[in-house]
Design a protein around this motif. Structure first.
Motif, PDB file in Angstrom:
ATOM      1  N   UNK A   1       0.844  -1.172   0.000  1.00  0.00           N
ATOM      2  CA  UNK A   1       0.000   0.000   0.000  1.00  0.00           C
ATOM      3  C   UNK A   1       0.894   1.241   0.000  1.00  0.00           C
ATOM      4  N   UNK A   2       0.410   2.280  -0.642  1.00  0.00           N
ATOM      5  CA  UNK A   2       1.146   3.531  -0.744  1.00  0.00           C
ATOM      6  C   UNK A   2       0.593   4.574   0.209  1.00  0.00           C
ATOM      7  N   UNK A   3       1.374   5.616   0.386  1.00  0.00           N
ATOM      8  CA  UNK A   3       0.933   6.758   1.174  1.00  0.00           C
ATOM      9  C   UNK A   3       1.459   8.022   0.522  1.00  0.00           C
ATOM     10  N   UNK A   4       0.681   9.092   0.625  1.00  0.00           N
ATOM     11  CA  UNK A   4       1.172  10.413   0.284  1.00  0.00           C
ATOM     12  C   UNK A   4       1.911  10.889   1.527  1.00  0.00           C
ATOM     13  N   UNK A   5       3.180  11.169   1.393  1.00  0.00           N
ATOM     14  CA  UNK A   5       4.009  11.570   2.521  1.00  0.00           C
ATOM     15  C   UNK A   5       4.299  13.056   2.367  1.00  0.00           C
ATOM     16  N   UNK A   6       3.813  13.854   3.312  1.00  0.00           N
ATOM     17  CA  UNK A   6       3.974  15.295   3.244  1.00  0.00           C
ATOM     18  C   UNK A   6       4.845  15.788   4.394  1.00  0.00           C
ATOM     19  N   UNK A   7       5.676  16.764   4.107  1.00  0.00           N
ATOM     20  CA  UNK A   7       6.359  17.517   5.150  1.00  0.00           C
ATOM     21  C   UNK A   7       5.582  18.810   5.292  1.00  0.00           C
ATOM     22  N   UNK A   8       5.055  19.040   6.495  1.00  0.00           N
ATOM     23  CA  UNK A   8       4.236  20.221   6.749  1.00  0.00           C
ATOM     24  C   UNK A   8       4.836  21.007   7.910  1.00  0.00           C
ATOM     25  N   UNK A   9       4.711  22.345   7.820  1.00  0.00           N
ATOM     26  CA  UNK A   9       5.263  23.221   8.848  1.00  0.00           C
ATOM     27  C   UNK A   9       4.192  24.206   9.301  1.00  0.00           C
ATOM     28  N   UNK A  10       4.247  24.552  10.576  1.00  0.00           N
ATOM     29  CA  UNK A  10       3.310  25.530  11.114  1.00  0.00           C
ATOM     30  C   UNK A  10       3.555  26.887  10.479  1.00  0.00           C
ATOM     31  N   UNK A  11       2.507  27.558  10.066  1.00  0.00           N
ATOM     32  CA  UNK A  11       2.666  28.888   9.497  1.00  0.00           C
ATOM     33  C   UNK A  11       3.189  29.868  10.544  1.00  0.00           C
ATOM     34  N   UNK A  12       2.736  29.738  11.783  1.00  0.00           N
ATOM     35  CA  UNK A  12       3.157  30.641  12.849  1.00  0.00           C
ATOM     36  C   UNK A  12       4.604  30.389  13.294  1.00  0.00           C
ATOM     37  N   UNK A  13       5.119  29.180  13.044  1.00  0.00           N
ATOM     38  CA  UNK A  13       6.488  28.824  13.435  1.00  0.00           C
ATOM     39  C   UNK A  13       7.053  27.880  12.376  1.00  0.00           C
ATOM     40  N   UNK A  14       7.569  28.421  11.263  1.00  0.00           N
ATOM     41  CA  UNK A  14       8.029  27.580  10.152  1.00  0.00           C
ATOM     42  C   UNK A  14       9.149  26.594  10.511  1.00  0.00           C
ATOM     43  N   UNK A  15       9.775  26.778  11.675  1.00  0.00           N
ATOM     44  CA  UNK A  15      10.806  25.818  12.072  1.00  0.00           C
ATOM     45  C   UNK A  15      10.196  24.565  12.710  1.00  0.00           C
ATOM     46  N   UNK A  16       8.892  24.606  13.014  1.00  0.00           N
ATOM     47  CA  UNK A  16       8.190  23.453  13.588  1.00  0.00           C
ATOM     48  C   UNK A  16       7.524  22.673  12.453  1.00  0.00           C
ATOM     49  N   UNK A  17       8.167  21.589  12.051  1.00  0.00           N
ATOM     50  CA  UNK A  17       7.666  20.778  10.932  1.00  0.00           C
ATOM     51  C   UNK A  17       7.440  19.337  11.395  1.00  0.00           C
ATOM     52  N   UNK A  18       6.614  18.646  10.648  1.00  0.00           N
ATOM     53  CA  UNK A  18       6.356  17.236  10.934  1.00  0.00           C
ATOM     54  C   UNK A  18       5.987  16.537   9.634  1.00  0.00           C
ATOM     55  N   UNK A  19       5.942  15.214   9.713  1.00  0.00           N
ATOM     56  CA  UNK A  19       5.562  14.408   8.551  1.00  0.00           C
ATOM     57  C   UNK A  19       4.127  13.927   8.726  1.00  0.00           C
ATOM     58  N   UNK A  20       3.333  14.073   7.689  1.00  0.00           N
ATOM     59  CA  UNK A  20       1.960  13.570   7.667  1.00  0.00           C
ATOM     60  C   UNK A  20       1.858  12.538   6.550  1.00  0.00           C
ATOM     61  N   UNK A  21       1.118  11.472   6.790  1.00  0.00           N
ATOM     62  CA  UNK A  21       0.915  10.417   5.789  1.00  0.00           C
ATOM     63  C   UNK A  21      -0.573  10.200   5.558  1.00  0.00           C
ATOM     64  N   UNK A  22      -0.956  10.119   4.289  1.00  0.00           N
ATOM     65  CA  UNK A  22      -2.329   9.811   3.908  1.00  0.00           C
ATOM     66  C   UNK A  22      -2.268   8.539   3.079  1.00  0.00           C
ATOM     67  N   UNK A  23      -2.945   7.495   3.540  1.00  0.00           N
ATOM     68  CA  UNK A  23      -2.933   6.230   2.791  1.00  0.00           C
ATOM     69  C   UNK A  23      -3.577   6.425   1.430  1.00  0.00           C
ATOM     70  N   UNK A  24      -3.008   5.747   0.434  1.00  0.00           N
ATOM     71  CA  UNK A  24      -3.466   5.882  -0.939  1.00  0.00           C
ATOM     72  C   UNK A  24      -3.549   4.502  -1.562  1.00  0.00           C
TER      73      UNK A  24
END
Length: 61
Positions: A1-24
């Motif tokens: 199974x695949x996932x869309x893997x995104x690196x996302x960062x808070x707009x208020x604190x661009x140094x605070x980032x995390x990885x989000x995965x959406x199954x595909x």
């Protein structure tokens, strides 16, 4: 199974980032082609976050 893997960062604190995965479900090519609208919807639903990058990858076990 695949996932869309995104690196996302808070707009208020661009140094605070995390990885989000959406199954595909589908082929790697379908993930690449159909990923953009799915990611756009995620961005719309999460206005405090900025999507920095994304790719198709394996679902984390």
């Amino acid at each position: 199974m695949l996932a869309l893997v995104m690196t996302v960062c808070l707009q208020a604190d661009p140094s605070h980032c995390k990885e989000e995965r959406i199954e595909f479900t589908g082929s790697p090519m379908a993930c690449l082609v159909q990923g953009s609208p799915i990611i756009a919807e995620w961005g719309y639903d999460h206005p405090d976050w900025t999507i920095k990058s994304w790719k198709c990858g394996a679902v984390a076990s």
